[in-house]
Design an enzyme around this catalytic site. Structure first.
Site, PDB file in Angstrom:
ATOM      1  N   PRO A  45      16.802   8.620 -33.013  1.00  0.00           N
ATOM      2  CA  PRO A  45      16.444   7.267 -32.592  1.00  0.00           C
ATOM      3  C   PRO A  45      16.411   6.329 -33.796  1.00  0.00           C
ATOM      4  CG  PRO A  45      14.451   8.534 -32.934  1.00  0.00           C
ATOM      5  CD  PRO A  45      15.617   9.455 -33.275  1.00  0.00           C
ATOM      6  N   TRP A  53      16.912   0.299 -31.582  1.00  0.00           N
ATOM      7  CA  TRP A  53      15.502   0.190 -31.219  1.00  0.00           C
ATOM      8  C   TRP A  53      15.254  -0.690 -30.004  1.00  0.00           C
ATOM      9  CZ3 TRP A  53      15.005  -4.956 -31.393  1.00  0.00           C
ATOM     10  CH2 TRP A  53      15.843  -5.647 -32.265  1.00  0.00           C
ATOM     11  N   ASN A  54      16.268  -1.437 -29.539  1.00  0.00           N
ATOM     12  CA  ASN A  54      15.933  -2.497 -28.577  1.00  0.00           C
ATOM     13  C   ASN A  54      15.716  -1.989 -27.150  1.00  0.00           C
ATOM     14  OD1 ASN A  54      18.721  -2.067 -28.381  1.00  0.00           O
ATOM     15  ND2 ASN A  54      19.032  -4.083 -27.507  1.00  0.00           N
ATOM     16  N   GLU A 106      29.073   1.431 -28.892  1.00  0.00           N
ATOM     17  CA  GLU A 106      28.642   0.257 -28.127  1.00  0.00           C
ATOM     18  C   GLU A 106      27.949  -0.671 -29.114  1.00  0.00           C
ATOM     19  OE1 GLU A 106      29.502  -0.458 -25.205  1.00  0.00           O
ATOM     20  OE2 GLU A 106      30.375   1.480 -24.699  1.00  0.00           O
ATOM     21  N   GLY A 161      24.613   0.342 -31.474  1.00  0.00           N
ATOM     22  CA  GLY A 161      23.964  -0.335 -32.593  1.00  0.00           C
ATOM     23  C   GLY A 161      24.824  -1.489 -33.069  1.00  0.00           C
ATOM     24  N   SER A 162      24.696  -1.793 -34.352  1.00  0.00           N
ATOM     25  CA  SER A 162      25.348  -2.995 -34.873  1.00  0.00           C
ATOM     26  C   SER A 162      26.837  -2.763 -35.143  1.00  0.00           C
ATOM     27  CB  SER A 162      24.651  -3.404 -36.163  1.00  0.00           C
ATOM     28  OG  SER A 162      24.772  -2.364 -37.113  1.00  0.00           O
ATOM     29  N   CYS A 180      21.687  -6.630 -26.253  1.00  0.00           N
ATOM     30  CA  CYS A 180      23.105  -6.809 -26.572  1.00  0.00           C
ATOM     31  C   CYS A 180      23.766  -7.711 -25.540  1.00  0.00           C
ATOM     32  CB  CYS A 180      23.799  -5.455 -26.634  1.00  0.00           C
ATOM     33  SG  CYS A 180      23.506  -4.477 -25.179  1.00  0.00           S
TER      34      CYS A 180
HETATM   35  P1  NAD Z   1      21.803  -0.499 -36.350  1.00  0.00           P
HETATM   36  O1  NAD Z   1      23.297  -0.400 -36.316  1.00  0.00           O
HETATM   37  O2  NAD Z   1      21.173  -1.009 -37.571  1.00  0.00           O
HETATM   38  O3  NAD Z   1      21.179   0.956 -36.103  1.00  0.00           O
HETATM   39  C1  NAD Z   1      21.500   1.729 -34.975  1.00  0.00           C
HETATM   40  C2  NAD Z   1      21.267   3.195 -35.289  1.00  0.00           C
HETATM   41  O4  NAD Z   1      22.209   3.632 -36.269  1.00  0.00           O
HETATM   42  C3  NAD Z   1      19.892   3.486 -35.867  1.00  0.00           C
HETATM   43  O5  NAD Z   1      19.408   4.698 -35.314  1.00  0.00           O
HETATM   44  C4  NAD Z   1      20.189   3.611 -37.345  1.00  0.00           C
HETATM   45  O6  NAD Z   1      19.247   4.400 -38.041  1.00  0.00           O
HETATM   46  C5  NAD Z   1      21.544   4.296 -37.321  1.00  0.00           C
HETATM   47  N1  NAD Z   1      22.346   4.152 -38.545  1.00  0.00           N
HETATM   48  C6  NAD Z   1      22.247   3.195 -39.510  1.00  0.00           C
HETATM   49  N2  NAD Z   1      23.172   3.420 -40.470  1.00  0.00           N
HETATM   50  C7  NAD Z   1      23.875   4.515 -40.117  1.00  0.00           C
HETATM   51  C8  NAD Z   1      24.974   5.227 -40.683  1.00  0.00           C
HETATM   52  N3  NAD Z   1      25.550   4.839 -41.821  1.00  0.00           N
HETATM   53  N4  NAD Z   1      25.454   6.291 -40.030  1.00  0.00           N
HETATM   54  C9  NAD Z   1      24.925   6.665 -38.842  1.00  0.00           C
HETATM   55  N5  NAD Z   1      23.871   6.058 -38.262  1.00  0.00           N
HETATM   56  C10 NAD Z   1      23.357   4.978 -38.876  1.00  0.00           C
HETATM   57  O7  NAD Z   1      21.384  -1.351 -35.060  1.00  0.00           O
HETATM   58  P2  NAD Z   1      19.919  -1.775 -34.588  1.00  0.00           P
HETATM   59  O8  NAD Z   1      19.417  -2.858 -35.490  1.00  0.00           O
HETATM   60  O9  NAD Z   1      19.083  -0.569 -34.369  1.00  0.00           O
HETATM   61  O10 NAD Z   1      20.229  -2.391 -33.132  1.00  0.00           O
HETATM   62  C11 NAD Z   1      20.682  -3.692 -32.902  1.00  0.00           C
HETATM   63  C12 NAD Z   1      22.166  -3.707 -32.605  1.00  0.00           C
HETATM   64  O11 NAD Z   1      22.467  -2.854 -31.507  1.00  0.00           O
HETATM   65  C13 NAD Z   1      22.681  -5.081 -32.182  1.00  0.00           C
HETATM   66  O12 NAD Z   1      23.880  -5.365 -32.858  1.00  0.00           O
HETATM   67  C14 NAD Z   1      22.952  -4.921 -30.694  1.00  0.00           C
HETATM   68  O13 NAD Z   1      23.926  -5.781 -30.144  1.00  0.00           O
HETATM   69  C15 NAD Z   1      23.359  -3.509 -30.610  1.00  0.00           C
HETATM   70  N6  NAD Z   1      23.206  -3.008 -29.249  1.00  0.00           N
HETATM   71  C16 NAD Z   1      24.333  -2.813 -28.494  1.00  0.00           C
HETATM   72  C17 NAD Z   1      24.226  -2.365 -27.175  1.00  0.00           C
HETATM   73  C18 NAD Z   1      25.450  -2.114 -26.325  1.00  0.00           C
HETATM   74  O14 NAD Z   1      25.356  -1.367 -25.367  1.00  0.00           O
HETATM   75  N7  NAD Z   1      26.589  -2.702 -26.644  1.00  0.00           N
HETATM   76  C19 NAD Z   1      22.953  -2.113 -26.640  1.00  0.00           C
HETATM   77  C20 NAD Z   1      21.836  -2.335 -27.429  1.00  0.00           C
HETATM   78  C21 NAD Z   1      21.969  -2.767 -28.744  1.00  0.00           C
END
Ligand code: NAD
Length: 485
Positions: free
Chosen positions: A177, A152-153, A251, A229-230, A285
């Site tokens: 998303p 979401w960020n 990522e 994501g995370s 991130c």
């Molecule tokens: P998140 O991992 O909770 O969610 C990311 C996405 O994954 C969402 O769309 C979510 O619905 C989906 N998701 C959740 N569980 C899943 C599963 N089991 N299988 C498949 N998809 C699933 O992360 P967030 O809270 O949305 O974002 C924050 C994180 O993103 C932070 O850790 C941040 O560092 C990271 N981030 C990394 C970068 C990069 O380029 N390295 C850029 C931006 C954000």
């Protein structure tokens, strides 16, 4: 609550959940403001979307890359022409300031334009053969259906930098998303359709990670997964996809250091540390989460930083006079507050902030004070784990070598900065720091769309970097051709 449900897009058609499931998209600056309601699709719905993408794949691959690129350029024009509307939606939905949203939307249009032009430059290799009368070259081919899952960020820029190269390379896409920010993502998908994208080429699906996301990472018809994501979810994707041949790009998080040496331009170092730590409410991130300061200038740096942080105005991003918006959600806010408590318990000194903001302008949203800790040591949780909020840890280094050691003493390796006027030190830092992005006299945040982006260690996983021309390596497979004559 808005009277209608916003749609998903599958096969070019507005689509809703087959079991009627929905979820709410709420403004983090004002939780009474429901921005939209979106479908929570079922796994069966997503399987259908993947089938649709697969059916569209050969038709889309048959269109020339230049013609595919023209659609991206047209979508960029649509976004630029509605920039203010996009930016306000982004702020309402995610919370960042309007200035930050405008920059993100403008950047997303530039990303589409960049990859649009790449339609003319999907290059391979060409080389002389070791044998006579033979010509050697490579051609790029699309992979098929790509699952794109985003956080979401940066809710429009990250989808744009994944979807645009995926499409120009001739893949079809299923895109999910994050559930905090579906509306701005919908607007991107809609702009691409209005620009002429054929039905089924980009399928926009919304809903939970454990349902929609899980189907997208485990369905055997998916050829590649690009995820941001995370770390936790990234590790899960690695596990689920390990047994198959699917191509995966992850990522993940960061814990980015900025090193300030004793010869640094102190005003600049302070300004860049504040921007890196508190811009985007620290929810980047690449955010600066640790400043490692040479002990000779530690007091001066800390004093100047404190003065600067005290001036930050926190509030609703739609208000033009605000420097920092809310954090995205209640769960995230509580998680950040827990890290702050842990920091205090571990013996770090709370120099500024540390609390949720109350009062008229803040009580309806998830507003936190910008928070600064000093006396942070490398073993502390707040020096090791990604907090993903407006919390900065100041650490002391006796010399350059110790500063580099501290910078590297983490599991992550996304981005790192150094502030110095000494060119040799700067280059030594470039050589020794374990990070995929290194900045000299610049903040850890802020990356350019035409250069490769990605981290080392636990920050990234996969064979190709994102953005720039490197993105094309992920979204194509390469065929080597031997032509004898
Ligand atoms: P998140 O991992 O909770 O969610 C990311 C996405 O994954 C969402 O769309 C979510 O619905 C989906 N998701 C959740 N569980 C899943 C599963 N089991 N299988 C498949 N998809 C699933 O992360 P967030 O809270 O949305 O974002 C924050 C994180 O993103 C932070 O850790 C941040 O560092 C990271 N981030 C990394 C970068 C990069 O380029 N390295 C850029 C931006 C954000």
């Amino acid at each position: 609550m808005p009277g209608h449900i916003s749609p998903c897009i599958v096969g070019g058609e507005k689509t809703f959940s087959s079991d009627g499931g929905v979820f709410r998209d709420v403004n983090p600056a004002d939780i009474d403001d429901v921005v939209a309601v979106f479908p929570a699709l079922s796994r069966e719905d997503v399987r259908h979307a993947i089938d649709v993408a697969r059916d569209a794949a050969s038709g889309w691959a048959a269109i020339t890359p230049a013609d595919r690129g023209k659609i991206l350029v047209k979508a960029a024009e649509i976004i630029d022409g509605n920039l203010e509307d996009f930016a306000r939606t982004l702020t309402r939905e995610e919370g960042k300031t309007l200035a930050e949203s405008r920059a993100e939307v403008a950047r997303s249009a530039s990303i589409l334009r960049f990859y649009g032009v790449m339609g003319y430059r999907l290059r391979g290799e060409i080389t002389r053969s070791a044998e006579g009368r033979t010509h050697l070259f490579t051609v790029r081919e699309p992979l098929g259906v790509v699952s794109i899952i985003t956080p979401w960020n940066f809710p429009i820029a990250i989808p744009a930098w994944k979807i645009a190269p995926a499409l120009v390379c001739g893949n079809t896409v299923v895109f999910k998303p994050a559930s905090y920010t579906p509306l701005i993502a919908y607007m991107l998908a809609d702009a691409l359709h209005r620009a002429g994208l054929p039905p089924g080429v980009l399928n926009f699906v919304t809903g939970g990670g454990a349902s929609v996301g899980m189907e997208m990472i485990s369905n055997p018809k998916v050829a590649a997964i690009s995820f941001t994501g995370s770390l936790l979810v990234g590790e899960e994707i690695k596990r689920v996809s390990a047994a198959s041949n699917v191509r995966v790009q992850l990522e993940l998080g960061g814990k980015n250091p900025a090193v300030v040496l004793d010869d640094a331009d102190m005003e600049k170092a302070v300004e860049m540390a504040v921007r890196g730590a508190f811009g985007l409410t620290g929810q980047a991130c690449t955010a600066t989460s640790r400043v490692i300061v040479h002990e000779k200038v530690l007091d001066e740096f800390t004093e100047k930083l404190l003065l600067r942080v005290q001036r930050l105005r926190v509030g609703n991003g739609l208000d033009g006079n605000v420097d920092m918006g809310p954090v995205v959600g209640e769960k995230e806010m509580n998680n950040i507050l827990q890290y702050i408590r842990t920091g205090v318990e571990e013996g770090a000194r709370l120099l500024h902030g540390g609390e949720r903001l109350a009062g008229d302008t803040h009580s309806r949203g998830y507003f936190l004070q910008p928070t600064v800790f000093t006396d942070v040591t490398p073993d502390m949780k707040i020096a090791q784990e990604e907090i993903f909020g407006p919390v900065l840890a100041i650490m002391r280094a006796r010399n350059f070598d110790e500063a580099v050691d501290l910078a590297n003493k983490i599991e992550y390796g996304l981005s790192a900065s150094i502030f110095t006027r000494n060119l040799s030190r700067a280059f030594e830092f470039v050589e020794r720091v374990e990070a995929g992005v290194v900045k000299i006299n610049k903040p850890t945040t802020g990356i350019e769309l035409h250069m490769p982006f990605g981290g080392f260690k636990k920050s990234s996983w996969g064979m190709a970097k994102e953005q720039g021309e490197s993105a094309l390596d992920f979204y194509t497979r390469v065929k080597t051709v031997y032509l004898g004559y």
